[in-house]
Write an enzyme that holds these catalytic residues in place. Structure first.
Site, PDB file in Angstrom:
ATOM      1  N   ASP A  38      -8.516   0.206  -8.049  1.00 41.15           N
ATOM      2  CA  ASP A  38      -7.407   1.050  -8.494  1.00 41.15           C
ATOM      3  C   ASP A  38      -7.436   1.174 -10.016  1.00 41.15           C
ATOM      4  OD1 ASP A  38      -5.075   2.509  -8.604  1.00 41.15           O
ATOM      5  OD2 ASP A  38      -3.885   1.104  -7.430  1.00 41.15           O
ATOM      6  N   ASP A  39      -7.557   2.422 -10.514  1.00 33.63           N
ATOM      7  CA  ASP A  39      -7.493   2.673 -11.962  1.00 33.63           C
ATOM      8  C   ASP A  39      -8.590   1.942 -12.737  1.00 33.63           C
ATOM      9  OD1 ASP A  39      -5.250   4.071 -11.234  1.00 33.63           O
ATOM     10  OD2 ASP A  39      -3.904   3.114 -12.678  1.00 33.63           O
ATOM     11  N   CYS A  77      -3.677   8.452  -8.093  1.00 32.66           N
ATOM     12  CA  CYS A  77      -3.694   7.577  -6.908  1.00 32.66           C
ATOM     13  C   CYS A  77      -3.513   8.289  -5.566  1.00 32.66           C
ATOM     14  CB  CYS A  77      -2.615   6.506  -7.055  1.00 32.66           C
ATOM     15  SG  CYS A  77      -2.675   5.556  -8.576  1.00 32.66           S
ATOM     16  N   LYS A 130      -3.346  -1.698  -0.865  1.00 29.42           N
ATOM     17  CA  LYS A 130      -2.433  -0.626  -1.277  1.00 29.42           C
ATOM     18  C   LYS A 130      -2.511   0.561  -0.317  1.00 29.42           C
ATOM     19  CE  LYS A 130      -1.670   2.484  -5.249  1.00 29.42           C
ATOM     20  NZ  LYS A 130      -1.924   2.671  -6.692  1.00 29.42           N
ATOM     21  N   HIS A 132       0.233   3.641  -0.351  1.00 31.59           N
ATOM     22  CA  HIS A 132       0.625   4.717  -1.263  1.00 31.59           C
ATOM     23  C   HIS A 132       0.539   6.110  -0.647  1.00 31.59           C
ATOM     24  CE1 HIS A 132       0.948   5.699  -5.861  1.00 31.59           C
ATOM     25  NE2 HIS A 132       2.092   5.843  -5.203  1.00 31.59           N
TER      26      HIS A 132
END
Length: 564
Positions: A38-39, A77, A130, A132
């Site tokens: 993530d990121d 995301c 995650k 989301h």
């Protein structure tokens, strides 16, 4: 590299003989493990040339598989996750805009997702980490969308140790615990490091898996997303202390986050080997978007040498450090320049699993690259829609070598070049060591399965091939986007850093503009924010984030955590 290629050829011949002497009913589809960071920035894996943050386990997969140097994701995301799960550009599902907040009544539209398609082929489907993609209605949660089990957080950003989401919509302070196991609040993990929690669950699922059935494991880590506002990124102190040679204390902490993520990859690969599953597995690693070096959700990741950040359509926001490893691949190891998009994994995995891709819905944007990846042939994909956000008024597309970016980007700070190059403090930064890659858990596991290792010299050669360099990059990019009608066009093969204005043939410019406009006309308007801070308030539900629309209608559900 010849020895490694010969080794793979022998394995593939043996595999072909096995297939020839077995009935199709006896052929087991491969296990599929998709690890989503993530990121994380382009420059945050050491196989791209930086010595600053070693990632030996990730590198081991890269140097024994395929480094995907032209792999694209979405700039943020929720759109990336929606694209992966549906095989469709987010403009088809209305998810092309801002990510979902926990207090919003939004969720990914109804329809079969990737785990549902794989279940049709006999897969056990597991999700960890995650989500989301919506949870205000229980029907939006993972175990209603095709997964057999789930341990993780339903929203976007959590504290690394407390699993708490803090947000202030319209000035109202909301905070609550959001770690769930299926539809039960997983209180037992409070106070533990999220990367360790998710890794242990992935290991458990592998070690307890019925190997008579193929496994699809979706491991979507929190790392390296910023979390608790008081400590945006954090890691165990003993891990952070390994990086005292990094002068920026924030970057040093970020290095600890990446190191724990790399450790997780090694543990998962080792678990697969211990169960005899690794020799029939496909492992993919990619982040969901580029790193936010600065801004509200800054994590101090680096997209060097690319232009832009997360939430922008520059290469730094949408071109991801990705790889695929499998003994089923030929002509490995190699650096691939095959054009690929995150939507392609749905049909690619479906094909690898033995499914008939022509039976998938015709409206998918993803295309199967399985044959192209296996045989190192030309990619069937010739263009990529990088995104359109009609509210912001921007979009981008790549066709062949040409890329067009239109409209002001979401983060003005991301218009230039940001992020550590990985070369600071050269005198104290440890030298890169292929032996560390070979000694890593992933390195030992894949070497055992393949019957040999890529040589250190060939590793360094692959690393050099995978490193993007822009020696003539100006301090500030020449083309700037100041309003919604402005465009910048690049030959992205020659100018990957999007630095230089070039003379674009009129027919090329027309092609790019017209194709982007075609997609714009096909767009499904994005969901409205639909915020409900009072109804969603975790204080109503024992300070936990619950499927609040469902609980508001009927709080008798066991998962509603009603306060007495």
């Amino acid at each position: 590299m010849e020895r490694s290629q010969n080794m793979h050829t022998v394995l593939l011949l043996a595999f072909a003989c096995l297939l020839a002497t077995s009935s199709s009913a006896d052929t087991k589809p491969p296990n599929i493990i998709f690890i989503l960071a993530d990121d994380m920035g382009w420059n945050d894996v050491s196989f791209h040339g930086s010595n600053q943050i070693p990632t030996p386990n990730i590198d081991a997969l890269a140097y024994h598989g395929i480094i995907l140097n032209n792999h694209y994701v979405l700039p943020i995301c929720t759109p990336s996750r929606a694209a992966f799960m549906t095989g469709k550009y987010p403009i088809r599902t209305g998810e092309q805009g801002t990510p979902m907040d926990e207090h919003e009544g939004r969720g990914l539209a109804n329809g079969t997702l990737l785990p549902g398609y794989l279940k049709q082929l006999g897969y056990v489907t597991r999700a960890v980490g995650k989500w989301h993609l919506g949870f205000h209605e229980v029907e939006l949660t993972p175990t209603y969308r095709g997964f057999d089990s789930f341990l993780g957080h339903w929203g976007g950003s959590i504290g690394y140790f407390d699993f708490i989401v803090q947000t202030t919509p319209d000035g109202k302070e909301l905070n609550g615990y959001i770690l769930w196991k299926n539809l039960t609040t997983a209180w037992e993990h409070a106070g533990r490091y999220s990367t360790d929690v998710y890794t242990e669950e992935a290991e458990r699922l592998i070690l307890e898996h019925d190997t008579e059935r193929p496994l699809f494991l979706y491991l979507a880590h929190q790392a390296c997303h910023s979390g608790d506002p008081a400590a945006p990124v954090t890691a165990p102190q003993d891990t952070i202390n390994k990086f005292l040679y990094i002068s920026d204390p924030n970057r040093r902490i970020y290095a600890g986050v990446v190191s724990k993520l790399d450790e997780s990859v090694g543990r998962v690969v080792a678990a697969l080997q211990s169960r005899g599953m690794l020799e029939n597995s496909i492992i993919v690693f990619t982040p969901d978007n580029g790193a936010p070096t600065t801004g509200k959700t800054a994590n101090w990741g680096s997209n060097y040498p690319f232009r832009g950040l997360k939430a922008t359509l520059w290469e730094g926001g949408v071109r991801s450090p990705a790889l695929v490893w499998s003994p089923l691949l030929q002509n490995t190891p190699r650096v691939s320049h095959q054009l690929m998009h995150v939507t392609d994994w749905l049909p690619t995995f479906y094909a690898a699993a033995g499914g008939n891709v022509s039976s998938l819905p015709e409206d998918l944007d993803g295309v199967s690259l399985w044959d192209a990846l296996v045989t190192n042939s030309e990619s069937p994909r010739t263009e990529v829609l990088l995104n359109i956000d009609e509210k912001v008024g921007n979009g981008a597309i790549r066709i062949g070598e040409w890329k067009l970016v239109k409209g002001v980007q979401n983060n003005a700070a991301g218009a230039g070049y940001l992020g550590a190059s990985g070369t600071e403090n050269n005198r104290s930064t440890p030298a890169y060591g292929p032996q560390q890659v070979l000694a890593s858990p992933a390195g030992q596991a894949v070497s055992s399965v393949l019957g040999g290792s890529t040589s250190p010299e060939d590793m360094l050669g692959l690393r050099s091939q995978a490193t993007v360099s822009c020696p003539d990059r100006p301090q500030t990019p020449l083309c700037q986007l100041l309003n919604s009608s402005d465009v910048c066009v690049y030959n992205i093969t020659q100018d990957p850093c999007e630095a230089v204005d070039v003379e674009v043939p009129e027919e090329v410019l027309s092609m790019l503009v017209e194709r982007l406009e075609e997609f714009w006309q096909q767009l499904t308007p994005q969901e409205e924010s639909n915020s409900h801070p009072d109804i969603a308030d975790p204080a109503r539900w024992n300070y936990t984030w619950v499927p609040w629309s469902t609980c508001n209608a009927d709080s008798s559900h066991s998962f509603c955590n009603v306060v007495d």
